[in-house]
Design a protein around this motif. Structure first.
Motif, mmCIF file in Angstrom:
data_model
loop_
_atom_site.group_PDB
_atom_site.id
_atom_site.type_symbol
_atom_site.label_atom_id
_atom_site.label_comp_id
_atom_site.label_asym_id
_atom_site.label_seq_id
_atom_site.Cartn_x
_atom_site.Cartn_y
_atom_site.Cartn_z
ATOM 1 N N ASN A 1 15.270 2.477 -53.643
ATOM 2 C CA ASN A 1 16.846 2.824 -53.157
ATOM 3 C C ASN A 1 16.541 3.754 -51.914
ATOM 4 O OD1 ASN A 1 18.045 1.599 -55.280
ATOM 5 N ND2 ASN A 1 18.148 3.530 -56.500
ATOM 6 N N ASP A 2 15.488 4.159 -51.800
ATOM 7 C CA ASP A 2 15.106 5.200 -50.634
ATOM 8 C C ASP A 2 14.687 4.261 -49.559
ATOM 9 O OD1 ASP A 2 12.625 4.705 -51.258
ATOM 10 O OD2 ASP A 2 11.799 6.729 -51.631
ATOM 11 N N GLY A 3 14.685 3.126 -49.647
ATOM 12 C CA GLY A 3 13.988 2.102 -48.706
ATOM 13 C C GLY A 3 12.618 1.889 -48.469
ATOM 14 N N SER A 4 11.931 2.612 -49.155
ATOM 15 C CA SER A 4 10.241 2.255 -49.471
ATOM 16 C C SER A 4 10.073 1.236 -50.064
ATOM 17 C CB SER A 4 9.632 3.598 -50.056
ATOM 18 O OG SER A 4 10.119 3.599 -51.508
#
Length: 212
Positions: free
Chosen positions: A166-169
């Motif tokens: 979800n945080d783009g990682s």
């Protein structure tokens, strides 16, 4: 009839692919240096004798066609002649190089190898040259044509490029994976050139021509 929603037909559905498999005879003969795109092929004016009362029949009576035109016109007898020049052993070798009769490795349930009739039987061998007496999946056919487009390198099919949080990682990546070289880049380029003529105004699939 109806389709079973629980079956992945593109992955699991075995069928005789017909003329789409002519890339094996033509591509193998090109890659083995036996022919060029303009090499004349005797198509027998509609039929070629196999043995006793058995023949390979064409959908149209062609005389001599170039290798490129054998694909453009989708000649069964022309494909059979190319397979004969290649020989049974090398034909099966290229069939396997293209990824037929082996698992694609896509990672879905029911990824079949496909089936091959006894190639030592001359009738079976003749039928294989134009896509019968062999069972494959749509995904295998797709992968084989992708290899031609990809300069002759067969790739493992991918459904997922990466898993992203979800945080783009990036949690996990699935990079392109080479399975093996089917043919040289030069041979793949020649085969692409010939296959492009199939959707030309003189080809058998002109309505499938897509701009670009």
């Amino acid at each position: 009839g109806f389709l079973d929603a629980s079956v992945h037909y593109a992955v699991q559905g075995l069928y005789e692919p017909g003329s789409t498999l002519k890339i094996v005879a033509a591509g193998g003969a090109l890659d083995a240096g036996l022919v060029g795109l303009e090499t004349p092929i005797d198509c027998g004016w509609g039929k070629r004798h196999i043995m006793r009362s058995y023949y390979v029949y064409d959908h149209h009576p062609y005389g001599t066609l170039s290798v490129s035109d054998v694909l453009m016109k989708s000649s069964n007898t022309g494909a059979y002649e190319l397979a004969l020049r290649l020989g049974r052993k090398r034909f099966v070798d290229y069939l396997k190089r293209f990824g037929f009769v082996s698992h694609t490795g896509i990672g879905l349930a029911g990824d079949p190898r496909g089936m091959l009739a006894d190639v030592e039987n001359p009738i079976n061998f003749s039928r294989m040259s134009y896509g019968y007496s062999v069972a494959v999946t749509p995904l295998q056919v797709c992968s084989a044509y992708v290899a031609i487009a990809n300069g002759g390198m067969l790739m493992k099919p991918r459904l997922v490029r990466a898993v992203i949080a979800n945080d783009g990682s990036v949690v996990k990546e699935f990079p392109p994976e080479e399975v093996g070289r089917v043919m040289s880049e030069e041979s793949a380029a020649k085969l692409r050139q010939a296959l492009a003529t199939v959707v030309s105004p003189k080809g058998t699939a002109k309505r499938a021509a897509v701009p670009g």
